[in-house]
Scaffold this motif. Structure first.
Motif: not given
Length: 252
Positions: A149-150, A200-208, A214-218
Motif C-alpha cells: 500500500a505504501a 532488481v528493483e527494491i521497495y522498502w518501507t519502515a514503520y509501515g 518511511i518508504s524508498l524505492s528504485g
C-alpha cells in the motif's frame, strides 16, 4: 477454563484494527502486553494506545510483562528459538494464573497478523499442552499489506508467483528459484547487499502504516546505500525499527 485470544492489530495504526479485533479486545478479562525494555518500549506504548482508543468503558485489566532475552550464545538456531519460546510461554502462564486464577478470557495483541512470521501461536500451543485452554485467533492487517500500500504496487506480477522469506535465508541461500518477486522479512542485516543488484528493483518501507512511515524505492544498485543510511538513522532516532522490503527481478 482459560479462553486465549491472539488478536492481530495491524502495524501500529489504530485504524488498521478490524471490527472483529475491536470486539475481541472489549470481550477480554485480561490483556497482556509484552515490554521489550528500554529503547523498544514504543511498541508497548502503541499497544496501550490501541487499547485506549478501542476499548469502551472500564474494559479488561491491562497488565504489562517483561519479555525474556533470547540466548544468543546457543549456536543451534532452532534450539535457541525453542528455548526462548519455552521461557516466554512460562511467563505467559505465570501471568494468566496470577490474574485469572479462576479462569476467564485473556488476550494478546499480536503485531500484524498472528500467522505470518510470528511465534505467538507456537507459544500458545505450549500452553495448550499444559492446561485446559481454548484458543481463538483474530487475523490482522500484515506488514506486507502495509508495504504494498505504501508503494501502491501489487504484490505479484500477472499470473506470477512470489516468495515470502527472511533476511537470513536470502543471505545464506541466495535468491530462490521459486519466483522473481521476493518479500523479505525479519532482516536486521540489510541482506539485499548479498545479491547481485543488476535488474532488481527494491521497495522498502519502515514503520509501515505508522505516522513515521518511511518508504524508498528504485533500482537496487542505486537505492542500496541510501536505504542502509536511512535505516541506521531511523533506528538511532527511535531506538528500534521494523522494516520490510520487496525485491523484483525485471524479466525482459
Amino acid at each position: 477454563m482459560i479462553e486465549l485470544s491472539l488478536i492481530g492489530i495491524g502495524t501500529g495504526n489504530p485504524q488498521h484494527m478490524t471490527l472483529q479485533a475491536i470486539d475481541a479486545l472489549n470481550a477480554q478479562d485480561l490483556i497482556l502486553i509484552p515490554n521489550k525494555g528500554v529503547g523498544k518500549d514504543d511498541l508497548a506504548g502503541l499497544r496501550r494506545e490501541i487499547c485506549h482508543q478501542t476499548i469502551k468503558g472500564n474494559g479488561p485489566r491491562i497488565v504489562e510483562f517483561s519479555l525474556p532475552v533470547r540466548d544468543e550464545t546457543i549456536r543451534d538456531y532452532r534450539k535457541r528459538v525453542d528455548d526462548w519460546h519455552d521461557a516466554i510461554a512460562e511467563i505467559w502462564w505465570q501471568n494468566i494464573r496470577t490474574h485469572l486464577p479462576d479462569g476467564g478470557k485473556a488476550g494478546f495483541l499480536v503485531w500484524g497478523d498472528p500467522s505470518l512470521y510470528d511465534s505467538t501461536m507456537r507459544i500458545a500451543d505450549r500452553l495448550q499442552q499444559r492446561a485446559d485452554l481454548k484458543l481463538t485467533v483474530i487475523p490482522g492487517i500484515t506488514s506486507i499489506q502495509a508495504l504494498t500500500a505504501a508503494h501502491a504496487i501489487p504484490l505479484n506480477e500477472i499470473g506470477a508467483p512470489f516468495t515470502i522469506t527472511t533476511g537470513r535465508q536470502l543471505r545464506e541461500q541466495g535468491w530462490p528459484d521459486s519466483a522473481d518477486t521476493l518479500v523479505i522479512m525479519l532482516d536486521g542485516e540489510c541482506s539485499f547487499q548479498s545479491i547481485a543488484p543488476q535488474g532488481v528493483e527494491i521497495y522498502w518501507t519502515a514503520y509501515g502504516g505508522m505516522e513515521n512511515q518511511i518508504s524508498l524505492s528504485g533500482p537496487l544498485s542505486e537505492m542500496r546505500d541510501e536505504i542502509i543510511r536511512t535505516r541506521a538513522t531511523a533506528r538511532a532516532e527511535h531506538g528500534w525499527i521494523m522494516d520490510i522490503y520487496l525485491l523484483r527481478r525485471r524479466v525482459v
